[in-house]
Design a protein around this motif. Sequence first.
Motif, PDB file in Angstrom:
ATOM      1  N   ASP A 136     -50.168 -20.980  12.615  1.00  0.00           N
ATOM      2  CA  ASP A 136     -50.746 -19.864  11.871  1.00  0.00           C
ATOM      3  C   ASP A 136     -51.462 -18.881  12.791  1.00  0.00           C
ATOM      4  OD1 ASP A 136     -49.896 -21.004   9.448  1.00  0.00           O
ATOM      5  OD2 ASP A 136     -51.753 -22.155   9.254  1.00  0.00           O
ATOM      6  N   ILE A 137     -51.882 -19.344  13.953  1.00  0.00           N
ATOM      7  CA  ILE A 137     -52.647 -18.521  14.897  1.00  0.00           C
ATOM      8  C   ILE A 137     -51.731 -17.698  15.793  1.00  0.00           C
ATOM      9  CG2 ILE A 137     -54.267 -18.612  16.844  1.00  0.00           C
ATOM     10  CD1 ILE A 137     -55.420 -21.175  15.549  1.00  0.00           C
ATOM     11  N   PHE A 138     -50.598 -18.271  16.194  1.00  0.00           N
ATOM     12  CA  PHE A 138     -49.698 -17.619  17.151  1.00  0.00           C
ATOM     13  C   PHE A 138     -48.365 -17.233  16.542  1.00  0.00           C
ATOM     14  CE2 PHE A 138     -52.213 -20.485  19.893  1.00  0.00           C
ATOM     15  CZ  PHE A 138     -52.760 -19.543  20.751  1.00  0.00           C
ATOM     16  N   LYS A 139     -47.841 -16.126  17.016  1.00  0.00           N
ATOM     17  CA  LYS A 139     -46.446 -15.768  16.788  1.00  0.00           C
ATOM     18  C   LYS A 139     -45.703 -16.251  18.031  1.00  0.00           C
ATOM     19  CE  LYS A 139     -47.882 -11.577  14.521  1.00  0.00           C
ATOM     20  NZ  LYS A 139     -48.245 -10.213  14.806  1.00  0.00           N
ATOM     21  N   PRO A 140     -44.474 -16.750  17.914  1.00  0.00           N
ATOM     22  CA  PRO A 140     -43.756 -17.248  19.098  1.00  0.00           C
ATOM     23  C   PRO A 140     -43.719 -16.268  20.265  1.00  0.00           C
ATOM     24  CG  PRO A 140     -42.564 -17.868  17.137  1.00  0.00           C
ATOM     25  CD  PRO A 140     -43.708 -16.970  16.700  1.00  0.00           C
ATOM     26  N   GLU A 141     -43.604 -14.982  19.992  1.00  0.00           N
ATOM     27  CA  GLU A 141     -43.537 -14.008  21.079  1.00  0.00           C
ATOM     28  C   GLU A 141     -44.848 -13.875  21.847  1.00  0.00           C
ATOM     29  OE1 GLU A 141     -44.196 -11.629  17.233  1.00  0.00           O
ATOM     30  OE2 GLU A 141     -42.879 -13.256  17.842  1.00  0.00           O
ATOM     31  N   GLU A 142     -45.940 -14.409  21.306  1.00  0.00           N
ATOM     32  CA  GLU A 142     -47.231 -14.371  21.998  1.00  0.00           C
ATOM     33  C   GLU A 142     -47.397 -15.543  22.962  1.00  0.00           C
ATOM     34  OE1 GLU A 142     -50.353 -12.454  18.908  1.00  0.00           O
ATOM     35  OE2 GLU A 142     -49.659 -14.464  18.398  1.00  0.00           O
ATOM     36  N   LEU A 143     -46.634 -16.579  22.762  1.00  0.00           N
ATOM     37  CA  LEU A 143     -46.809 -17.800  23.542  1.00  0.00           C
ATOM     38  C   LEU A 143     -46.067 -17.750  24.872  1.00  0.00           C
ATOM     39  CD1 LEU A 143     -46.606 -20.536  20.803  1.00  0.00           C
ATOM     40  CD2 LEU A 143     -48.566 -20.029  22.244  1.00  0.00           C
ATOM     41  N   VAL A 144     -46.690 -18.265  25.881  1.00  0.00           N
ATOM     42  CA  VAL A 144     -46.045 -18.456  27.184  1.00  0.00           C
ATOM     43  C   VAL A 144     -46.160 -19.925  27.569  1.00  0.00           C
ATOM     44  CG1 VAL A 144     -46.289 -16.091  28.005  1.00  0.00           C
ATOM     45  CG2 VAL A 144     -48.154 -17.705  28.386  1.00  0.00           C
ATOM     46  N   LEU A 145     -46.149 -20.781  26.565  1.00  0.00           N
ATOM     47  CA  LEU A 145     -46.274 -22.223  26.718  1.00  0.00           C
ATOM     48  C   LEU A 145     -45.324 -22.908  25.742  1.00  0.00           C
ATOM     49  CD1 LEU A 145     -50.180 -22.347  26.580  1.00  0.00           C
ATOM     50  CD2 LEU A 145     -48.791 -22.461  28.652  1.00  0.00           C
ATOM     51  N   VAL A 146     -45.075 -24.183  25.984  1.00  0.00           N
ATOM     52  CA  VAL A 146     -44.255 -25.057  25.133  1.00  0.00           C
ATOM     53  C   VAL A 146     -42.969 -24.420  24.603  1.00  0.00           C
ATOM     54  CG1 VAL A 146     -45.971 -26.795  24.504  1.00  0.00           C
ATOM     55  CG2 VAL A 146     -45.831 -24.717  23.147  1.00  0.00           C
ATOM     56  N   TYR A 147     -42.218 -23.799  25.498  1.00  0.00           N
ATOM     57  CA  TYR A 147     -40.929 -23.216  25.103  1.00  0.00           C
ATOM     58  C   TYR A 147     -39.997 -24.281  24.538  1.00  0.00           C
ATOM     59  CZ  TYR A 147     -42.473 -19.091  27.596  1.00  0.00           C
ATOM     60  OH  TYR A 147     -43.182 -18.002  27.998  1.00  0.00           O
ATOM     61  N   CYS A 148     -40.210 -25.539  24.914  1.00  0.00           N
ATOM     62  CA  CYS A 148     -39.380 -26.619  24.379  1.00  0.00           C
ATOM     63  C   CYS A 148     -39.600 -26.797  22.882  1.00  0.00           C
ATOM     64  CB  CYS A 148     -39.639 -27.921  25.120  1.00  0.00           C
ATOM     65  SG  CYS A 148     -41.364 -28.459  25.134  1.00  0.00           S
ATOM     66  N   SER A 149     -40.642 -26.173  22.329  1.00  0.00           N
ATOM     67  CA  SER A 149     -40.872 -26.293  20.892  1.00  0.00           C
ATOM     68  C   SER A 149     -40.326 -25.121  20.092  1.00  0.00           C
ATOM     69  CB  SER A 149     -42.364 -26.454  20.601  1.00  0.00           C
ATOM     70  OG  SER A 149     -43.055 -25.257  20.814  1.00  0.00           O
ATOM     71  N   PHE A 150     -40.070 -23.968  20.748  1.00  0.00           N
ATOM     72  CA  PHE A 150     -39.625 -22.835  19.943  1.00  0.00           C
ATOM     73  C   PHE A 150     -38.568 -21.946  20.590  1.00  0.00           C
ATOM     74  CE2 PHE A 150     -43.162 -21.117  22.316  1.00  0.00           C
ATOM     75  CZ  PHE A 150     -42.722 -19.868  22.688  1.00  0.00           C
ATOM     76  N   GLY A 151     -38.346 -22.007  21.881  1.00  0.00           N
ATOM     77  CA  GLY A 151     -37.264 -21.234  22.457  1.00  0.00           C
ATOM     78  C   GLY A 151     -37.635 -20.325  23.602  1.00  0.00           C
ATOM     79  N   LYS A 152     -36.829 -19.321  23.845  1.00  0.00           N
ATOM     80  CA  LYS A 152     -36.910 -18.465  25.029  1.00  0.00           C
ATOM     81  C   LYS A 152     -38.169 -17.613  25.104  1.00  0.00           C
ATOM     82  CE  LYS A 152     -31.941 -17.918  25.447  1.00  0.00           C
ATOM     83  NZ  LYS A 152     -30.837 -16.974  25.534  1.00  0.00           N
ATOM     84  N   ALA A 153     -38.507 -17.268  26.336  1.00  0.00           N
ATOM     85  CA  ALA A 153     -39.629 -16.382  26.610  1.00  0.00           C
ATOM     86  C   ALA A 153     -39.277 -14.953  26.253  1.00  0.00           C
ATOM     87  CB  ALA A 153     -39.989 -16.450  28.087  1.00  0.00           C
TER      88      ALA A 153
END
Length: 108
Positions: free
Chosen positions: A51-68
């Motif tokens: 709820d806090i992050f959108k996938p495009e904001e993350l630069v961690l745990v790509y194994c949980s959601f996909g490409k950078a």
Amino acid sequence: MTNTNKSVELNRDNINKCLCAECPVQIDSKCSKDKLDIINEKLKEEGDVKDIFKPEELVLVYCSFGKATCTDLASRELCKCTQCPVWLENNLANNDPIEYFCIEGIPK
């Protein structure tokens, strides 16, 4: 308990164990550094990280959601996926891809 499922959960525990922030593929990325500052600030918030992050904001745990979404990653550098506790605990050695999730996408 080790996960034998191919999907990795996006949660605080996995974010805290993740090695992406110190991975040679990302370490010199200005985009990743800028996003990591935002992540560290947002992790102070209470609640589910989904709820806090959108996938495009993350630069961690790509194994949980996909490409950078960052385009300045050093794809020729050696990644740290196979040394990562998240990778080990989720039994990602038998998936495709087995590393470079930030570039190749989520393991299947």
